[in-house]
Design a protein around this motif. Structure first.
Motif, short mmCIF file in Angstrom:
data_model
loop_
_atom_site.label_atom_id
_atom_site.label_comp_id
_atom_site.label_asym_id
_atom_site.label_seq_id
_atom_site.Cartn_x
_atom_site.Cartn_y
_atom_site.Cartn_z
N HIS A 262 -101.81 -13.59 39.67
CA HIS A 262 -102.54 -12.46 40.27
C HIS A 262 -102.22 -12.29 41.76
N GLN A 263 -101.56 -13.26 42.38
CA GLN A 263 -101.19 -13.15 43.79
C GLN A 263 -99.86 -12.42 43.99
N PRO B 70 -98.64 -9.40 43.10
CA PRO B 70 -98.61 -8.02 43.62
C PRO B 70 -98.87 -7.93 45.13
N ALA B 71 -99.88 -8.63 45.62
CA ALA B 71 -100.19 -8.58 47.05
C ALA B 71 -99.08 -9.22 47.88
N ARG B 72 -98.55 -10.35 47.41
CA ARG B 72 -97.47 -11.01 48.15
C ARG B 72 -96.22 -10.15 48.15
N ALA C 200 -96.02 -6.77 47.82
CA ALA C 200 -96.22 -5.58 48.65
C ALA C 200 -96.15 -5.92 50.13
N ALA C 201 -96.90 -6.93 50.55
CA ALA C 201 -96.92 -7.30 51.97
C ALA C 201 -95.57 -7.87 52.39
N SER D 141 -98.99 -20.41 48.62
CA SER D 141 -99.78 -19.27 49.10
C SER D 141 -100.58 -19.59 50.34
N TRP E 18 -104.89 -4.13 56.42
CA TRP E 18 -104.70 -4.56 55.03
C TRP E 18 -103.84 -5.81 54.95
N ILE F 243 -104.99 -9.30 53.14
CA ILE F 243 -104.19 -10.03 52.15
C ILE F 243 -103.98 -11.47 52.59
#
Length: 143
Positions: free
Chosen positions: A8-9, A11-13, A15-16, A79, A123, A127
């Motif tokens: 689940h991490q 997508p955020a990782r 994108a950023a 992470s 944002w 994150i």
């Protein structure tokens, strides 16, 4: 090779990481005039930077962005580490937004039109902080 990212991490990782890596690569190829502008804005917000050479500052900032972006994109980087690096970078960017005159509406945290490009860095801070807090809370619950 052990993957250190929970599914689940990703997508955020992603994108950023892609956003920051692109910013770093773009800055690395920027010229002296661009470096002077970036340094000038940073030095107004963070006066201790004023004595640095503008091209050196831009080079180091570009390298930091590339390193942070890559750490988010490479799944073997824990992470907690990638999130801490992102939090530090984004904290500096949000500080730049808060300290630079004209970026916010008078008496408000709401951005002006000129401040939108910096205000969106909140944002990234969210994150990064989320990754760090999740890793800390998960490691505490395993103990």
């Amino acid at each position: 090779m052990r993957i250190m990212v929970r599914p689940h991490q990703f997508p955020a990782r992603l994108a950023a990481g892609a956003f920051i890596l692109n910013a770093g690569l773009t800055m690395a190829s920027a010229g002296a005039e661009n470096a002077a502008g970036i340094h000038g804005m940073a030095a107004k917000a963070y006066p201790f930077l004023k004595d640095l050479d503008s091209e050196d500052f831009a080079r180091w900032l570009a390298r930091a962005q590339i390193a942070v972006g890559a750490s988010l994109l490479i799944p073997v980087v824990p992470s907690l580490l990638a999130g801490a690096a992102l939090t530090a970078l984004a904290g500096g960017l949000v500080g730049l937004y808060l300290r630079t005159p004209g970026m916010r509406r008078e008496g408000s945290l709401r951005p002006t039109q000129e401040g939108l490009s910096l205000a969106k860095d909140v944002w990234l801070l969210g994150i990064g902080t989320g990754l760090v807090l999740e890793e800390i809370s998960c490691s505490c619950s395993r103990s």
